[in-house]
Scaffold this active site. Structure first.
Site, PDB file in Angstrom:
ATOM      1  CE1 TYR A 269      44.544  26.407  44.019  1.00  0.00           C
ATOM      2  CE2 TYR A 269      44.848  25.119  46.021  1.00  0.00           C
ATOM      3  CZ  TYR A 269      44.706  26.335  45.391  1.00  0.00           C
ATOM      4  OH  TYR A 269      44.725  27.496  46.131  1.00  0.00           O
TER       5      TYR A 269
ATOM      6  CE  LYS B 143      47.484  28.583  44.149  1.00  0.00           C
ATOM      7  NZ  LYS B 143      47.590  29.867  43.414  1.00  0.00           N
TER       8      LYS B 143
HETATM    9  P1  NAD Z   1      38.407  33.691  44.578  1.00  0.00           P
HETATM   10  O1  NAD Z   1      37.743  32.624  43.793  1.00  0.00           O
HETATM   11  O2  NAD Z   1      37.601  34.415  45.621  1.00  0.00           O
HETATM   12  O3  NAD Z   1      39.008  34.791  43.593  1.00  0.00           O
HETATM   13  C1  NAD Z   1      39.796  34.427  42.481  1.00  0.00           C
HETATM   14  C2  NAD Z   1      39.525  35.427  41.382  1.00  0.00           C
HETATM   15  O4  NAD Z   1      40.319  35.056  40.234  1.00  0.00           O
HETATM   16  C3  NAD Z   1      38.056  35.424  40.914  1.00  0.00           C
HETATM   17  O5  NAD Z   1      37.497  36.716  41.000  1.00  0.00           O
HETATM   18  C4  NAD Z   1      38.126  34.928  39.470  1.00  0.00           C
HETATM   19  O6  NAD Z   1      37.177  35.524  38.617  1.00  0.00           O
HETATM   20  C5  NAD Z   1      39.557  35.291  39.070  1.00  0.00           C
HETATM   21  N1  NAD Z   1      40.038  34.466  37.961  1.00  0.00           N
HETATM   22  C6  NAD Z   1      39.893  33.120  37.822  1.00  0.00           C
HETATM   23  N2  NAD Z   1      40.445  32.715  36.670  1.00  0.00           N
HETATM   24  C7  NAD Z   1      40.958  33.806  36.058  1.00  0.00           C
HETATM   25  C8  NAD Z   1      41.662  34.022  34.838  1.00  0.00           C
HETATM   26  N3  NAD Z   1      41.924  33.007  34.010  1.00  0.00           N
HETATM   27  N4  NAD Z   1      42.066  35.277  34.532  1.00  0.00           N
HETATM   28  C9  NAD Z   1      41.787  36.314  35.365  1.00  0.00           C
HETATM   29  N5  NAD Z   1      41.107  36.170  36.517  1.00  0.00           N
HETATM   30  C10 NAD Z   1      40.700  34.931  36.878  1.00  0.00           C
HETATM   31  O7  NAD Z   1      39.724  33.033  45.257  1.00  0.00           O
HETATM   32  P2  NAD Z   1      40.645  33.518  46.487  1.00  0.00           P
HETATM   33  O8  NAD Z   1      40.343  32.649  47.655  1.00  0.00           O
HETATM   34  O9  NAD Z   1      40.577  34.984  46.641  1.00  0.00           O
HETATM   35  O10 NAD Z   1      42.093  33.065  45.965  1.00  0.00           O
HETATM   36  C11 NAD Z   1      43.094  33.956  45.564  1.00  0.00           C
HETATM   37  C12 NAD Z   1      44.408  33.209  45.413  1.00  0.00           C
HETATM   38  O11 NAD Z   1      44.832  32.668  46.672  1.00  0.00           O
HETATM   39  C13 NAD Z   1      44.344  32.039  44.447  1.00  0.00           C
HETATM   40  O12 NAD Z   1      45.553  31.960  43.716  1.00  0.00           O
HETATM   41  C14 NAD Z   1      44.231  30.846  45.352  1.00  0.00           C
HETATM   42  O13 NAD Z   1      44.712  29.668  44.751  1.00  0.00           O
HETATM   43  C15 NAD Z   1      45.086  31.284  46.525  1.00  0.00           C
HETATM   44  N6  NAD Z   1      44.745  30.594  47.760  1.00  0.00           N
HETATM   45  C16 NAD Z   1      43.609  30.902  48.443  1.00  0.00           C
HETATM   46  C17 NAD Z   1      43.352  30.249  49.644  1.00  0.00           C
HETATM   47  C18 NAD Z   1      42.172  30.597  50.473  1.00  0.00           C
HETATM   48  O14 NAD Z   1      42.089  30.115  51.620  1.00  0.00           O
HETATM   49  N7  NAD Z   1      41.231  31.420  49.981  1.00  0.00           N
HETATM   50  C19 NAD Z   1      44.216  29.266  50.119  1.00  0.00           C
HETATM   51  C20 NAD Z   1      45.363  28.968  49.402  1.00  0.00           C
HETATM   52  C21 NAD Z   1      45.622  29.657  48.226  1.00  0.00           C
END
Ligand code: NAD
Length: 302
Positions: free
Chosen positions: A162, A166
């Site tokens: 990851y 990222k």
């Molecule tokens: P989440 O798991 O709640 O949502 C991610 C969504 O992406 C899910 O609904 C999933 O079905 C969809 N998904 C996964 N693989 C897919 C694919 N191949 N094609 C289409 N859709 C797909 O995650 P989140 O926390 O909302 O994260 C959103 C973004 O923010 C991500 O890129 C994550 O890496 C980044 N991020 C989140 C956090 C955090 O604190 N939540 C921190 C750093 C980075």
């Protein structure tokens, strides 16, 4: 902010992406809601999350269309942009938010876990961006908003796959920003902190981990969306090649890596001279060897 604009949000069925889709629609954008609907580790598929986001946008009087493709599949990624053009006539902003986690301590990380995470995050961001590029070039405008993470910018335990994906997304964004500037196209990154399914998988065994998760629970996913709406809008016309972070009501700007200390030895360096002269001069400026995001953000956001 987004009247008349068309945006595509990947992973918009849940978490941060869902809130982005809802707020973009509230600001007048037509939204392609992409979500494969798989598990947190990327297995399976389910139309329900994307359908629910679309229904909620329509119920609030907005415009939205569901797309269930995987961003990891180049043809699937292209179908997201095609849906925008077919349903709404254009594409103005691409929000590369879809993501999965396959955490494992480095010595136990498998080829499959490495590939799956790189495929969704890095290749997914490439695939969707690539598909939108001919439209952006032709209309001489467009905004890419990619999702990075402090796991990549700073480092995190058990996330080599990851973190690599990222930080690579930052490299992708920077190069797109440079290459596409002459076409009036912008590219920026956001590192969010938000309580979601993704952060729900953080292990909570030690007291430190428990405290971290309690902090995360107070950071709701909707707090990330206003910055996305701004970056997708014409109000941010001059903003490109930047990395932001959002924690609750706090928005930060990250610096790019820059040389911190430099030393020149006119006769050239030997390994012995590096040990004797360079390292004693540099070591007070070393990043701590165990640095994680809690060291860089040691206080709670408000
Ligand atoms: P989440 O798991 O709640 O949502 C991610 C969504 O992406 C899910 O609904 C999933 O079905 C969809 N998904 C996964 N693989 C897919 C694919 N191949 N094609 C289409 N859709 C797909 O995650 P989140 O926390 O909302 O994260 C959103 C973004 O923010 C991500 O890129 C994550 O890496 C980044 N991020 C989140 C956090 C955090 O604190 N939540 C921190 C750093 C980075």
């Amino acid at each position: 902010m987004l009247a008349g604009k068309v945006v595509a949000v990947t992973g918009a069925g849940r978490g941060v992406g869902r809130e982005i889709a809802l707020l973009c629609a509230r600001h007048g954008a037509s939204v392609v809601v992409n979500d494969l609907g798989g598990s947190g580790t990327g297995d399976g598929a389910d139309a329900e999350p994307a359908r629910r986001t679309v229904e909620d946008i329509l119920a609030a009087g907005g415009r939205a269309h569901a797309n269930l493709a995987s961003v990891a599949d180049p043809r699937g990624a292209a179908s997201i942009i095609e849906a925008a053009v077919q349903q709404f006539g254009r594409i103005d902003a691409v929000i590369n938010n879809a993501g999965i986690l396959r955490d494992a301590i480095w010595h136990r990380m498998s080829q499959e876990d490495w590939r799956a995470v790189i495929d969704v995050h890095l290749h997914g961001s490439f695939n969707v961006s690539k598909a939108a590029t001919p439209y952006f070039r032709e209309q001489r405008s467009g905004s890419f908003i990619h999702f990075t993470s402090t796991s990549g910018l700073i480092g995190n335990i058990g996330q080599a796959n990851y973190s690599a994906a990222k930080l690579a997304i930052v490299g992708l964004s920077q190069s797109i920003a440079l290459d596409m500037a002459r076409a009036g196209v912008r590219s920026n990154c956001i590192a969010p902190f938000a309580w979601s399914r993704m952060t729900g998988s953080i292990p909570v065994e030690t007291e430190d981990q428990k405290r971290r998760v309690e902090r995360l629970k107070s950071m709701s996913a909707d707090k990330v969306a206003p910055l996305v709406v701004y970056l997708a809008s014409d109000a941010s016309k001059e903003v490109t090649n930047q990395v932001f972070a959002v924690r609750k009501n706090e928005i930060s700007l990250f610096c790019k890596p820059r040389p911190l200390r430099s030393m020149t030895k006119l006769e050239g360096w030997t390994p012995e001279a590096i040990a004797a002269e360079l390292i004693p001069s540099f070591s007070p400026s070393f990043a701590r060897a165990d640095e994680v995001s809690a060291h860089v953000f040691p206080y709670d956001p408000i």
